[in-house]
Motif scaffolding. Sequence first.
Motif, PDB file in Angstrom:
ATOM      1  N   ALA A 127     -25.076  39.132 -31.887  1.00  0.00           N
ATOM      2  CA  ALA A 127     -25.530  40.500 -32.637  1.00  0.00           C
ATOM      3  C   ALA A 127     -26.942  39.863 -33.489  1.00  0.00           C
ATOM      4  O   ALA A 127     -27.918  41.295 -33.435  1.00  0.00           O
ATOM      5  CB  ALA A 127     -24.304  41.105 -33.140  1.00  0.00           C
ATOM      6  N   HIS A 130     -30.063  40.246 -31.890  1.00  0.00           N
ATOM      7  CA  HIS A 130     -30.134  41.447 -31.115  1.00  0.00           C
ATOM      8  C   HIS A 130     -30.540  40.385 -29.110  1.00  0.00           C
ATOM      9  O   HIS A 130     -31.250  41.140 -28.648  1.00  0.00           O
ATOM     10  CB  HIS A 130     -31.707  42.536 -31.286  1.00  0.00           C
ATOM     11  CG  HIS A 130     -31.243  42.987 -32.860  1.00  0.00           C
ATOM     12  ND1 HIS A 130     -30.335  44.020 -32.909  1.00  0.00           N
ATOM     13  CD2 HIS A 130     -32.029  42.646 -34.037  1.00  0.00           C
ATOM     14  CE1 HIS A 130     -30.532  44.025 -34.641  1.00  0.00           C
ATOM     15  NE2 HIS A 130     -31.775  43.887 -35.055  1.00  0.00           N
ATOM     16  N   LEU A 151     -22.674  45.787 -29.001  1.00  0.00           N
ATOM     17  CA  LEU A 151     -23.928  45.576 -29.143  1.00  0.00           C
ATOM     18  C   LEU A 151     -24.630  43.963 -28.363  1.00  0.00           C
ATOM     19  O   LEU A 151     -25.864  44.469 -28.556  1.00  0.00           O
ATOM     20  CB  LEU A 151     -23.521  44.416 -30.354  1.00  0.00           C
ATOM     21  CG  LEU A 151     -23.282  45.016 -31.700  1.00  0.00           C
ATOM     22  CD1 LEU A 151     -21.479  44.541 -32.546  1.00  0.00           C
ATOM     23  CD2 LEU A 151     -23.668  46.197 -32.058  1.00  0.00           C
ATOM     24  N   PHE A 152     -23.880  43.642 -26.966  1.00  0.00           N
ATOM     25  CA  PHE A 152     -25.045  42.333 -26.687  1.00  0.00           C
ATOM     26  C   PHE A 152     -23.882  42.267 -25.380  1.00  0.00           C
ATOM     27  O   PHE A 152     -22.142  42.762 -25.916  1.00  0.00           O
ATOM     28  CB  PHE A 152     -25.387  41.343 -26.984  1.00  0.00           C
ATOM     29  CG  PHE A 152     -23.889  40.446 -27.513  1.00  0.00           C
ATOM     30  CD1 PHE A 152     -22.845  39.557 -27.332  1.00  0.00           C
ATOM     31  CD2 PHE A 152     -23.764  41.074 -29.416  1.00  0.00           C
ATOM     32  CE1 PHE A 152     -21.668  38.883 -27.773  1.00  0.00           C
ATOM     33  CE2 PHE A 152     -22.537  40.263 -29.417  1.00  0.00           C
ATOM     34  CZ  PHE A 152     -22.160  39.871 -29.104  1.00  0.00           C
TER      35      PHE A 152
END
Length: 169
Positions: A127, A130, A151-152
């Motif tokens: 997170a 990024h 987020l991912f």
Amino acid sequence: MNSPLWVLDTNVVLDLLHFDDAAARPLRLALEAGRLRCVVTESTLEEWRCVLAYPEFGLDPAQQAALVARYRSLSEMAGMGDVGASLAHKGAPIHYGLLSAPAGKPVWSRMPRCSDPDDQKFIELAAAAHAQGLVSKDRAVLKLRRLCAPLFRIMTPAEVVRWLDILPA
């Protein structure tokens, strides 16, 4: 265009660099070719160092140092400075200095918690950096796929290899 950035948990790194797992080899080759990048912190590198010292791997200090150097050569250090000194409070995550959100509320305040506290640093790093995603085989991490999806991604090595197959070269 930058290559996609990923976080690799320690067991995946073992497969890539120590065991040379054939199923994960395309992931290592993609890292070596620059088709994807991986990000680390001092905390994730320290876990790598500790795991390499486990007696069951039978690695002498020179072999351990070579594997640490190999992983460092394939990874990027997250740009955090000395995070430990900047923690806002005792409950703040290790990657507190990198986590932010447009609304001003820190991302870590809504970060899913992993049932294995040793794996939380990988969730937070993905997170914080990024990252496109987190590569893991750990059941506790994989259970967080849906919660982390905004987020991912969380993917197994085999899933990332399939993803790489459809990624433009």
